[in-house]
Scaffold this motif. Sequence first.
Motif, PDB file in Angstrom:
ATOM      1  N   ASP A 172     -35.904  21.513 -37.617  1.00  0.00           N
ATOM      2  CA  ASP A 172     -34.623  21.634 -36.922  1.00  0.00           C
ATOM      3  C   ASP A 172     -34.704  22.677 -35.814  1.00  0.00           C
ATOM      4  O   ASP A 172     -34.158  22.492 -34.724  1.00  0.00           O
ATOM      5  CB  ASP A 172     -33.503  22.006 -37.898  1.00  0.00           C
ATOM      6  CG  ASP A 172     -33.139  20.887 -38.846  1.00  0.00           C
ATOM      7  OD1 ASP A 172     -33.540  19.722 -38.605  1.00  0.00           O
ATOM      8  OD2 ASP A 172     -32.454  21.182 -39.859  1.00  0.00           O
ATOM      9  N   ARG A 209     -36.548  21.170 -32.808  1.00  0.00           N
ATOM     10  CA  ARG A 209     -35.680  20.226 -32.075  1.00  0.00           C
ATOM     11  C   ARG A 209     -34.644  20.971 -31.245  1.00  0.00           C
ATOM     12  O   ARG A 209     -34.406  20.647 -30.078  1.00  0.00           O
ATOM     13  CB  ARG A 209     -35.005  19.263 -33.041  1.00  0.00           C
ATOM     14  CG  ARG A 209     -35.871  18.102 -33.444  1.00  0.00           C
ATOM     15  CD  ARG A 209     -35.065  17.031 -34.156  1.00  0.00           C
ATOM     16  NE  ARG A 209     -34.520  17.465 -35.430  1.00  0.00           N
ATOM     17  CZ  ARG A 209     -35.216  17.481 -36.558  1.00  0.00           C
ATOM     18  NH1 ARG A 209     -36.467  17.101 -36.580  1.00  0.00           N
ATOM     19  NH2 ARG A 209     -34.638  17.898 -37.672  1.00  0.00           N
ATOM     20  N   THR A 210     -34.029  21.991 -31.824  1.00  0.00           N
ATOM     21  CA  THR A 210     -33.025  22.767 -31.104  1.00  0.00           C
ATOM     22  C   THR A 210     -33.640  23.506 -29.922  1.00  0.00           C
ATOM     23  O   THR A 210     -33.089  23.507 -28.821  1.00  0.00           O
ATOM     24  CB  THR A 210     -32.351  23.777 -32.057  1.00  0.00           C
ATOM     25  OG1 THR A 210     -31.750  23.058 -33.128  1.00  0.00           O
ATOM     26  CG2 THR A 210     -31.305  24.603 -31.345  1.00  0.00           C
ATOM     27  N   GLU A 225     -36.386  22.761 -28.244  1.00  0.00           N
ATOM     28  CA  GLU A 225     -36.781  21.823 -27.200  1.00  0.00           C
ATOM     29  C   GLU A 225     -35.582  21.316 -26.420  1.00  0.00           C
ATOM     30  O   GLU A 225     -35.643  21.143 -25.209  1.00  0.00           O
ATOM     31  CB  GLU A 225     -37.545  20.644 -27.808  1.00  0.00           C
ATOM     32  CG  GLU A 225     -38.941  21.025 -28.261  1.00  0.00           C
ATOM     33  CD  GLU A 225     -39.657  19.902 -28.988  1.00  0.00           C
ATOM     34  OE1 GLU A 225     -39.001  18.879 -29.339  1.00  0.00           O
ATOM     35  OE2 GLU A 225     -40.871  20.047 -29.203  1.00  0.00           O
ATOM     36  N   ALA A 226     -34.463  21.090 -27.087  1.00  0.00           N
ATOM     37  CA  ALA A 226     -33.243  20.625 -26.423  1.00  0.00           C
ATOM     38  C   ALA A 226     -32.705  21.705 -25.466  1.00  0.00           C
ATOM     39  O   ALA A 226     -32.240  21.389 -24.374  1.00  0.00           O
ATOM     40  CB  ALA A 226     -32.187  20.257 -27.452  1.00  0.00           C
ATOM     41  N   MET A 227     -32.801  22.955 -25.886  1.00  0.00           N
ATOM     42  CA  MET A 227     -32.298  24.061 -25.039  1.00  0.00           C
ATOM     43  C   MET A 227     -33.212  24.299 -23.843  1.00  0.00           C
ATOM     44  O   MET A 227     -32.738  24.716 -22.786  1.00  0.00           O
ATOM     45  CB  MET A 227     -32.143  25.323 -25.867  1.00  0.00           C
ATOM     46  CG  MET A 227     -31.052  25.208 -26.911  1.00  0.00           C
ATOM     47  SD  MET A 227     -30.835  26.706 -27.850  1.00  0.00           S
ATOM     48  CE  MET A 227     -29.996  27.701 -26.623  1.00  0.00           C
ATOM     49  N   GLU A 228     -34.502  24.056 -24.005  1.00  0.00           N
ATOM     50  CA  GLU A 228     -35.458  24.272 -22.922  1.00  0.00           C
ATOM     51  C   GLU A 228     -35.460  23.098 -21.954  1.00  0.00           C
ATOM     52  O   GLU A 228     -35.953  23.214 -20.852  1.00  0.00           O
ATOM     53  CB  GLU A 228     -36.853  24.519 -23.484  1.00  0.00           C
ATOM     54  CG  GLU A 228     -36.936  25.829 -24.234  1.00  0.00           C
ATOM     55  CD  GLU A 228     -38.241  26.012 -24.976  1.00  0.00           C
ATOM     56  OE1 GLU A 228     -39.090  25.093 -24.939  1.00  0.00           O
ATOM     57  OE2 GLU A 228     -38.401  27.059 -25.612  1.00  0.00           O
ATOM     58  N   GLY A 229     -34.964  21.986 -22.432  1.00  0.00           N
ATOM     59  CA  GLY A 229     -34.759  20.780 -21.772  1.00  0.00           C
ATOM     60  C   GLY A 229     -35.413  20.182 -20.717  1.00  0.00           C
ATOM     61  O   GLY A 229     -35.463  19.596 -19.862  1.00  0.00           O
TER      62      GLY A 229
END
Length: 54
Positions: free
Chosen positions: A44, A47-48, A50-54
């Motif tokens: 988790d 995933r979080t 990677e989403a924030m670094e986007g």
Amino acid sequence: MHAQSSPHITTTSERGSFALARCSCGWTGPARRSRDRARTDAADHIRTAEAMEG
């Protein structure tokens, strides 16, 4: 162009009857009695992150 960030490398370790997830970025998950839940915490986190670094 953005500089590429360091990959998040997670590990799990045991301390007594608890399992902990940790990441190379300094993040540490909560102590869990379930090794599987500690691994889920690590997934988790990745995933979080990677989403924030986007």
